[in-house]
Design an enzyme around this catalytic site. Structure first.
Site, PDB file in Angstrom:
ATOM      1  N   SER A  11       0.879  -1.331  -0.096  1.00 26.03           N
ATOM      2  CA  SER A  11      -0.119   0.073  -0.055  1.00 26.03           C
ATOM      3  C   SER A  11       0.767   1.401  -0.137  1.00 26.03           C
ATOM      4  CB  SER A  11      -0.783  -0.117   0.979  1.00 26.03           C
ATOM      5  OG  SER A  11      -0.123  -0.012   2.216  1.00 26.03           O
ATOM      6  N   TYR A 153      14.392  -5.320  15.832  1.00 25.21           N
ATOM      7  CA  TYR A 153      14.076  -5.119  14.250  1.00 25.21           C
ATOM      8  C   TYR A 153      15.249  -5.588  13.456  1.00 25.21           C
ATOM      9  CZ  TYR A 153      14.053  -2.966   9.540  1.00 25.21           C
ATOM     10  OH  TYR A 153      13.983  -2.683   8.169  1.00 25.21           O
ATOM     11  N   ALA A 155      17.291  -8.236  14.623  1.00 21.60           N
ATOM     12  CA  ALA A 155      17.472  -9.771  14.564  1.00 21.60           C
ATOM     13  C   ALA A 155      16.465 -10.429  13.752  1.00 21.60           C
ATOM     14  CB  ALA A 155      17.160 -10.202  16.218  1.00 21.60           C
ATOM     15  N   LYS A 157      15.435  -9.048  10.786  1.00 29.94           N
ATOM     16  CA  LYS A 157      15.960  -9.073   9.460  1.00 29.94           C
ATOM     17  C   LYS A 157      17.013  -9.919   9.243  1.00 29.94           C
ATOM     18  CE  LYS A 157      12.906  -6.193   7.916  1.00 29.94           C
ATOM     19  NZ  LYS A 157      12.060  -6.364   6.730  1.00 29.94           N
TER      20      LYS A 157
END
Ligand code: NAP
Length: 245
Positions: A11, A153, A155, A157
């Protein structure tokens, strides 16, 4: 080219630009996915239809198994197959490690890692049946090098990278390529907390002297989905202007 591509979290930001880049490159069946931003998703849908695509927009929180079942089943009802899955939907949060709650940690992994698992595990059945498919997972350079104040975040990724490499080995014999894109700093809502000064400093620290655009990432994703990338699998492609080498 009557190929079907599903892009989660399309979106806004990188996902929205990726959907449009697929349309520019002649893909016809494009599935937009949104969670909260219905109006933005409908605007992307309109742009895709202006390219002549048979695009649809489906609401699904990727962390929710039942909603992902709806996303994938509805895609197959409409288009009968899935050629490309882009696991892009993601959230970020900046916090000191000592302030991260169990709820923060769980939500980060439910969306960024669980969402990828939910979508892939359903879409891959169709790809295995067709002996063909491309899966592109969106990680981050922070998943490679780690970001201070973004432990959960980073970890999540990093988990995406491990998932990509293992699945590439398992699905290669089934004709399916699994790759990962690890963007650097990209100009989207995810970085709207950065001040102008932060952005100038980041540009200065980047060998290409700029931050990235959603289109920079979208072009890499579309390349990985193309036949030009058929001998590339299990790889992590950095799109970061040289910030991390
Ligand atoms: P963004 O502008 O914040 O957009 C995030 C997108 O993900 C939106 O379309 C949002 O949909 C969707 N999303 C979030 N949670 C979702 C959920 N539970 N279910 C379904 N969709 C969900 O972020 P972006 O910068 O484009 O980031 C896209 C991906 O690139 C993320 O995985 C991010 O971690 C990664 N990335 C971004 C950067 C960067 O600098 N921007 C760098 C490295 C990696 P709704 O608004 O409809 O909820």
């Amino acid at each position: 080219m009557k190929k079907t591509v599903v892009i989660t979290g399309s979106s806004r930001g990188i996902g929205a630009e990726t959907a449009i880049e697929f349309a520019r490159n002649g893909y016809e069946n494009i599935v937009i996915n949104y969670n909260n931003s219905k109006n933005e998703a409908l605007k992307v849908l309109e742009k895709l239809r202006n390219f002549g695509c048979s695009a649809i927009a489906l609401k699904a929180d990727v962390s929710n198994k039942e909603e992902v079942e709806y996303l994938i089943n509805e895609t197959l009802n409409q288009f009968t197959k899935i050629d490309v899955l882009v696991n892009n939907a993601g959230i970020a949060q900046q916090k000191l490690f000592t302030d991260i709650t169990h709820k923060d940690w769980k939500r980060m992994f439910d969306v960024n890692v669980g969402g990828m698992f939910n979508c892939t595990s359903l879409a891959v059945k169709n790809m295995i049946k067709n002996h063909s498919g491309k899966i592109i997972n969106i990680s981050s350079m922070w998943g490679i090098t780690g970001a201070s104040c973004e432990v959960h975040y980073s970890a999540s990724k990093a988990a995406i990278i491990g998932f990509t490499k293992a699945l590439a080995k398992e699905l290669g014999p089934s004709g399916i390529n699994v790759n990962c894109v690890a963007p650097g700093i990209i100009e989207t809502d995810m970085n709207k907390n950065l001040s102008l000064e932060d952005v100038e400093n980041l540009k200065y620290e980047t060998p290409c002297q700029n931050i990235g655009t959603p289109l920079d990432v979208a072009k890499t994703i579309v390349f990985l989905a193309s036949e030009n990338a058929s001998f590339i699998t299990g790889q992590v492609i950095g799109v970061n202007g040289g910030f991390l080498i």
